[in-house]
Design an enzyme around this catalytic site. Structure first.
Site, PDB file in Angstrom:
ATOM      1  N   GLY A 101      -9.393  -6.120   9.057  1.00 52.62           N
ATOM      2  CA  GLY A 101      -8.248  -5.496   9.675  1.00 52.62           C
ATOM      3  C   GLY A 101      -7.918  -6.047  11.039  1.00 52.62           C
ATOM      4  O   GLY A 101      -7.127  -6.983  11.181  1.00 52.62           O
ATOM      5  N   ARG A 102      -8.539  -5.495  12.073  1.00 53.72           N
ATOM      6  CA  ARG A 102      -8.210  -5.873  13.445  1.00 53.72           C
ATOM      7  C   ARG A 102      -8.277  -7.374  13.705  1.00 53.72           C
ATOM      8  O   ARG A 102      -7.434  -7.900  14.450  1.00 53.72           O
ATOM      9  CB  ARG A 102      -9.105  -5.116  14.429  1.00 53.72           C
ATOM     10  CG  ARG A 102      -8.730  -3.648  14.569  1.00 53.72           C
ATOM     11  CD  ARG A 102      -9.601  -2.930  15.564  1.00 53.72           C
ATOM     12  NE  ARG A 102      -9.495  -3.498  16.906  1.00 53.72           N
ATOM     13  CZ  ARG A 102     -10.168  -3.032  17.957  1.00 53.72           C
ATOM     14  NH1 ARG A 102     -10.985  -2.002  17.823  1.00 53.72           N
ATOM     15  NH2 ARG A 102     -10.020  -3.586  19.136  1.00 53.72           N
ATOM     16  N   GLN A 132       0.853  -1.196   0.000  1.00 54.14           N
ATOM     17  CA  GLN A 132       0.000   0.000   0.000  1.00 54.14           C
ATOM     18  C   GLN A 132       0.885   1.242   0.000  1.00 54.14           C
ATOM     19  O   GLN A 132       1.703   1.447   0.899  1.00 54.14           O
ATOM     20  CB  GLN A 132      -0.939   0.038   1.200  1.00 54.14           C
ATOM     21  CG  GLN A 132      -1.977   1.158   1.042  1.00 54.14           C
ATOM     22  CD  GLN A 132      -2.825   1.384   2.276  1.00 54.14           C
ATOM     23  OE1 GLN A 132      -2.292   1.669   3.334  1.00 54.14           O
ATOM     24  NE2 GLN A 132      -4.131   1.266   2.149  1.00 54.14           N
ATOM     25  N   TYR A 141      -5.874  11.189   4.049  1.00 53.60           N
ATOM     26  CA  TYR A 141      -4.491  11.426   3.647  1.00 53.60           C
ATOM     27  C   TYR A 141      -4.455  12.223   2.333  1.00 53.60           C
ATOM     28  O   TYR A 141      -5.475  12.731   1.884  1.00 53.60           O
ATOM     29  CB  TYR A 141      -3.734  10.106   3.574  1.00 53.60           C
ATOM     30  CG  TYR A 141      -3.629   9.448   4.936  1.00 53.60           C
ATOM     31  CD1 TYR A 141      -3.011  10.106   6.001  1.00 53.60           C
ATOM     32  CD2 TYR A 141      -4.197   8.195   5.189  1.00 53.60           C
ATOM     33  CE1 TYR A 141      -2.938   9.526   7.265  1.00 53.60           C
ATOM     34  CE2 TYR A 141      -4.124   7.611   6.453  1.00 53.60           C
ATOM     35  CZ  TYR A 141      -3.503   8.283   7.482  1.00 53.60           C
ATOM     36  OH  TYR A 141      -3.434   7.727   8.737  1.00 53.60           O
TER      37      TYR A 141
END
Length: 361
Positions: free
Chosen positions: A315-316, A98, A177
């Site tokens: 994710g987590r 990424q 971002y």
């Protein structure tokens, strides 16, 4: 309808299942953003994912302000990523890098200069730095003269990712971002060709994607967006008007897949009442669509069954369940992660979560 355990082609990448590992910043690189040896084992352990999307990885020092996050702008960084990709491939996995430019979400004490963004704006709150948390600073707007250099930075990082053995790259255009700061009118106050209309605000995303695809191929280039709700102080007044055309433009480029991070009102890492845009984006994006945010196995299968998404990025759950796919396959209990070790520099809470057979021993 396909199950989570059925294979899928994500562009040129053949994924053996539809349980993808979402990008997870973990802070185990060196101060110079060079990957470390424990990262080899971390990614190897999680190679059962249909595809690993690496932690956000800086394209330049200007764009990387998170302490101990890795980069891909130097030969040394690329060389130290090679053992990681080798280990994943040896274990039968697939991994993309990424590519990250944080824009205004950095501090000068980390990057050595004033943060940059679409406009002269400032994030509320504090940035993580090597000296602890410090107040965010007002960003310098990128000029038209800056843009060729920025695109060159993305190209160099992509070439390094390819040299390091990654199967592809994902452009981080989400979560407030840099590219997201251009996409959304809450942060983009420009009056040139990169500002104003949704078409203009999409321009940087399109240029970056085309440049990256020219190096690795569109079928090995993916993009991540976060279309619904505020993210790190970045928001849009009419998200449907910008993100649906953005997805349509990415579809025309022919990218490998599009990932959407879409928190809900009860999100554990960001929450919003703004409806998810994935149904509308599904209508204009022809490639594989991946969704992310707080999914569990049952909810994930429902979304795949609906046809809105083709795969789910978790994710987590991957932090504390390195063998998440097998746990899902056997309906096994999931282990909980410890937040205090998310960004620490050692092996604790990183490579010491046991696999299922160890947990049952």
């Amino acid at each position: 309808m396909p199950s989570l355990f059925d294979p899928i082609d994500l562009g040129a990448i053949h994924a053996p299942n539809r349980v993808l590992m979402a990008p997870l910043t973990r802070g185990r690189a060196t101060k110079e953003a060079v990957p470390t040896d424990i990262m080899i084992e971390y990614y190897r352990q999680r190679s059962g994912a249909g595809l690993i999307i690496s932690e956000a990885t800086g394209i330049s020092r200007e764009g990387l302000g998170w302490p101990f996050a890795p980069g891909l702008w130097t030969d040394e960084q690329a060389a130290q990523w090679q053992p990681v990709t080798d280990a994943v491939h040896a274990a039968g996995g697939r991994i993309v890098a990424q590519l990250w430019h944080m824009g205004r979400q950095v501090h000068s004490s980390v990057i050595g200069g004033q943060p940059v963004s679409s406009s002269a704006t400032k994030t509320q709150g504090q940035a993580h730095t090597f000296e602890g948390k410090q107040d965010f600073e007002v960003a310098r707007p990128l000029t038209l003269d800056d843009m060729p250099r920025l695109l060159d930075d993305y190209e160099r990082a992509t070439k390094n990712a390819k040299a390091a053995g990654f199967d592809g790259v994902q452009i981080h255009a989400a979560n407030g971002y840099l590219i997201d700061q251009f996409l959304r009118d809450g942060a983009n106050h420009r009056d040139d060709k990169y500002g104003g209309t949704p078409e203009n605000r999409i321009l940087l995303l399109r240029e970056v994607t085309e440049r990256v695809a020219s190096v690795f191929g569109a079928d090995r280039t993916a993009v991540r967006l976060s279309p619904n709700g505020e993210s790190q102080g970045v928001n849009d007044s009419h998200p449907l008007d910008v993100f649906v055309p953005a997805a349509k433009a990415l579809s025309a480029i022919g990218i490998a897949f599009l990932e959407l991070r879409e928190p809900g009102p009860g999100g554990t890492f960001g929450r919003t009442d703004v409806p998810r845009l994935s149904p509308a984006i599904r209508q204009v994006f022809d490639g594989p669509l991946v969704v992310n945010s707080d999914y569990r196995k049952k909810d994930a299968q429902i979304v795949v069954d609906s046809g809105i998404a083709d795969a789910i990025a978790f994710g987590r759950p991957f932090i504390s369940n390195p063998d998440l796919v097998e746990r899902f396959r056997h309906d096994a209990e999931l282990a909980d992660d410890e937040m205090k070790t998310w960004y620490s520099q050692g092996p604790e809470g990183y490579i010491d979560y046991p696999a299922l057979e160890m947990a049952d021993a």
